[in-house]
Structures are given as C-alpha cells and as structure tokens.
Design a protein around this motif. Structure first.
Motif, PDB file in Angstrom:
ATOM      1  N   GLY A 159      -0.765  11.599  -7.545  1.00 40.01           N
ATOM      2  CA  GLY A 159      -1.144  11.696  -6.141  1.00 40.01           C
ATOM      3  C   GLY A 159      -0.187  12.611  -5.408  1.00 40.01           C
ATOM      4  N   ALA A 166       0.831  -1.209   0.000  1.00 40.92           N
ATOM      5  CA  ALA A 166       0.000   0.000   0.000  1.00 40.92           C
ATOM      6  C   ALA A 166       0.865   1.259   0.000  1.00 40.92           C
ATOM      7  CB  ALA A 166      -0.932  -0.017   1.212  1.00 40.92           C
ATOM      8  N   GLU A 167       1.937   1.216   0.779  1.00 39.52           N
ATOM      9  CA  GLU A 167       2.848   2.358   0.825  1.00 39.52           C
ATOM     10  C   GLU A 167       3.508   2.589  -0.533  1.00 39.52           C
ATOM     11  OE1 GLU A 167       7.247   3.233   2.668  1.00 39.52           O
ATOM     12  OE2 GLU A 167       5.806   2.145   3.929  1.00 39.52           O
ATOM     13  N   GLN A 168       3.947   1.497  -1.165  1.00 34.19           N
ATOM     14  CA  GLN A 168       4.588   1.632  -2.472  1.00 34.19           C
ATOM     15  C   GLN A 168       3.605   2.111  -3.536  1.00 34.19           C
ATOM     16  OE1 GLN A 168       7.948   1.458  -2.754  1.00 34.19           O
ATOM     17  NE2 GLN A 168       7.679   1.206  -0.527  1.00 34.19           N
ATOM     18  N   ALA A 169       2.331   1.697  -3.425  1.00 33.98           N
ATOM     19  CA  ALA A 169       1.321   2.162  -4.380  1.00 33.98           C
ATOM     20  C   ALA A 169       1.180   3.682  -4.307  1.00 33.98           C
ATOM     21  CB  ALA A 169      -0.018   1.484  -4.090  1.00 33.98           C
ATOM     22  N   GLU A 170       1.213   4.249  -3.098  1.00 39.13           N
ATOM     23  CA  GLU A 170       1.131   5.693  -2.934  1.00 39.13           C
ATOM     24  C   GLU A 170       2.374   6.371  -3.524  1.00 39.13           C
ATOM     25  OE1 GLU A 170       0.553   6.626   1.131  1.00 39.13           O
ATOM     26  OE2 GLU A 170      -1.404   5.621   1.289  1.00 39.13           O
ATOM     27  N   ARG A 171       3.529   5.767  -3.318  1.00 33.94           N
ATOM     28  CA  ARG A 171       4.767   6.362  -3.831  1.00 33.94           C
ATOM     29  C   ARG A 171       4.795   6.335  -5.360  1.00 33.94           C
ATOM     30  NH1 ARG A 171      10.024   4.152  -1.035  1.00 33.94           N
ATOM     31  NH2 ARG A 171      10.842   5.923  -2.220  1.00 33.94           N
ATOM     32  N   ALA A 185       2.153   6.318  -7.316  1.00 37.40           N
ATOM     33  CA  ALA A 185       1.183   7.299  -7.795  1.00 37.40           C
ATOM     34  C   ALA A 185       1.768   8.707  -7.724  1.00 37.40           C
ATOM     35  CB  ALA A 185      -0.107   7.202  -6.976  1.00 37.40           C
ATOM     36  N   ALA A 186       2.471   9.017  -6.644  1.00 31.40           N
ATOM     37  CA  ALA A 186       3.084  10.335  -6.494  1.00 31.40           C
ATOM     38  C   ALA A 186       4.185  10.534  -7.536  1.00 31.40           C
ATOM     39  CB  ALA A 186       3.657  10.497  -5.090  1.00 31.40           C
ATOM     40  N   VAL A 188       4.814  11.686  -1.219  1.00 31.79           N
ATOM     41  CA  VAL A 188       4.939  10.964   0.049  1.00 31.79           C
ATOM     42  C   VAL A 188       6.398  10.582   0.226  1.00 31.79           C
ATOM     43  CG1 VAL A 188       2.588  10.046   0.016  1.00 31.79           C
ATOM     44  CG2 VAL A 188       4.445   8.754  -1.069  1.00 31.79           C
TER      45      VAL A 188
END
Length: 342
Positions: free
Chosen positions: A335, A322-327, A329-330, A338
């Motif tokens: 996104g 989940a953390e890597q998905a946010e990174r 996307a950013a 992060v």
C-alpha cells in the motif's frame, strides 16, 4: 385482641414513614371503618405517640415532631442498617457521643433476633471501612453526579456471611461492557468505595483476585463448600479494590470475536485465554484489557494465523487498529506509504 394489636402496629408503621396520610388512605390500607381508625389513633396516643389530626378536604393524620422518642417499629433491614451504622460510628469514634452511641447500639442489638445479629456481626467483621468523598478512591468509578445503585440488603448480608464462613459462592455477573458470565469465587471482604459496594474475592476460574460490583451480581448461590482463606488484612483488601478501580479507569478494553470454538482458542492462548467465553459452537469472545492501546493491539497477534476475527471496542481503539493496518500494508509494500516525516 391479636387482630387489634396487629392492626394498630400496622397503623404505626404507616405513620412512621413520615408522610401525611389522609383518613381515606388509611381506611383503605387497613380495611377498617373511620370509627375504628379513630380508636386506633387514640390507642397510639395513649402509648405516648403524638399524632396530629387535620380536618377539611386535606385532613388526615401524621406523627408530630415531639420532644420524646417513643418506641420505633423497624423492619429487619432497617434494624440491620441502624446497627451497622452505629457500629461503624462506635469504631470510628464519634467525638463527644461515644457513650450514647454504644448505649444505643446495645439497646438495638439486644432486641434483634439471632439471625439478624449474625448478619450484623458478619457485616461488621468482613466489611472494610469505606472510602468516601475526599478519600483515595472517591469518584473513580464515575458515580459523581449519578444516582447511587440500590443494593439489596439481603444480598449484602448473604455475602458478609459467606465471607465470615469462608464459603464458596456462585453467581451471575455483568461486566462494564454488558457481558454476562457465571463466576465461582471464594469471597473475602466487602469494600464500600464512592457510594458503591464491591466484593473482593478469589476467582477460581481465573485463578486470581477479582473485584465485583454488588449491583452487577445476580442469582447468588451459596455452595456450602468451605475453603481455606488466604491471609488478608482490611488494609490489603481495600488496597486491592482501589488498585483494581484505578486500573479500570486508565485501561482500554476491547472484545475480539474469533471464528473458533472456545476450547481450541483457549488451548492456543494458554493462560492468556482464561477469560474467553463461547459464543456458539464455533465462535468465541476474547475480552482484552490493557494499559495502552499499543499493548492491546499486540495481543491480536496471538489470534491463530488464518482465523477470521473482528474487534469491537471504543472508537479510539478501532481508529488505531485501522491506522496500524495501513502502516503494516505500506511496510510490506502492499500500500501507499503513510505516517512519513518531513
């Protein structure tokens, strides 16, 4: 006479389970009268067995702890267990008792039927010395403080014979995550580690060495098909099993549920898809295992683009993804930023 002898031997077998029996319990178990029970007890006493009688409401019978050792009645499994244990002690060199160990072993083995001797020979020749407390692999499988799984001695003997005879086996296996699979293997050695037994075998479907816990095996089927054994010493077998256990302890695992038929996914993944199993006609399960979460996450890039999938695994794996998905996307400008540093 035959019925009397059989009944007396059954009585002796019950008394040798070293517990107190009330007269009523023995009468019910043997299906005789109390008078017949008393006669059978007297027959055993004439043969040299010390049997203590107790009166009153808690009365009954039990074997006395005497100075001599009358003949013992053993089941097949008990005979095998004792002989294997004596062989192990004789091989290891029981200090101060080498002669008595070998003498006891000879007496046991000379009265065992041929099929049991074959089981003992197979166990002795294809079971490597155990690794106990204080040894290299003690406790690696998490058995400390937990009940030891019971192993069927028939299974142990059958596997030893298959190792000795170089016979392929089929069986069902349940892995640590609870997933079951059908395996076809070439068995080599039985290795005890930290109160558990493992089978080291060449897995024909994975084309590699695999280690199987005996208490997770089911429906063993000898194929009668022989194979040409690969060169392997006892030390090499033990090292392979210990290495497999060390790897399992430090590795991370996950299951990837992929919306794709197994044949298509295996074709796409190539040799990395050899452990993929079908979960219906249009879904597959891809088990992953790696030394680090990062390596496991990189494997997900191999899932065909545009194919739906989900990951099942321990919380630390799911949190990392989940953390890597946010990174990601950013990084792609989809996104908020992060993970920045001050």
């Amino acid at each position: 006479m035959a019925a009397t002898t059989s009944r007396t031997l059954e009585l002796l077998s019950l008394l040798q389970s070293h517990r107190h029996w009330s007269a009523r319990e023995l009468v019910d178990r043997l299906g005789v009268s109390e008078r017949t029970l008393r006669r059978d007890v007297e027959r055993l006493r004439e043969l040299g067995y010390g049997i203590e009688s107790m009166r009153g409401s808690a009365g009954g019978y039990r074997l006395e702890a005497g100075t001599g050792l009358p003949p013992l009645l053993l089941t097949d499994d008990e005979g095998v267990a004792i002989a294997v244990g004596l062989r192990s002690q004789a091989t290891a060199g029981l200090r101060g008792a080498e002669h008595t160990t070998l003498s006891a072993l000879a007496k046991i083995e000379q009265v065992l039927p041929a099929p049991l001797r074959r089981r003992i020979d197979a166990l002795a020749s294809h079971a490597t010395p155990g690794v106990g407390p204080g040894g290299g692999a003690s406790g690696r499988d998490g058995t400390v403080g937990r009940p030891t799984p019971e192993i069927d001695t028939e299974l142990l003997g059958a596997l030893a014979l298959a190792c000795r005879d170089a016979e392929r086996l089929r069986f069902g296996y349940t892995d640590a995550s609870g997933q079951t699979s059908a395996r076809v293997v070439e068995p080599y050695r039985l290795v005890p580690v930290a109160r558990r037994w493992y089978l080291l075998a060449w897995d024909r479907q994975r084309d590699d060495w695999r280690t199987f816990r005996l208490d997770r095996m089911a429906d063993l089927f000898p194929t009668r098909v022989r194979f040409e054994p690969k060169p392997l010493t006892d030390d090499e077998a033990r090292e392979r099993v210990e290495r497999a256990l060390r790897h399992r302890d430090r590795s991370v695992t996950a299951r990837v549920i992929v919306e794709m038929p197994r044949e298509e996914l295996v074709e796409h993944l190539g040799r990395y898809g050899r452990d993929v199993v079908a979960d219906g006609p249009s879904r597959s399960v891809w088990p992953l295992e790696a030394d680090y979460i990062e390596i496991l996450a990189m494997a997900l890039m191999w899932v065909p683009r545009g194919t739906r999938y989900r990951v099942e695994g321990p919380p630390e794996v799911l949190e990392f993804l989940a953390e890597q998905a946010e990174r990601f996307a950013a990084a792609a400008g989809r996104g908020p930023a992060v993970g920045g540093r001050d």
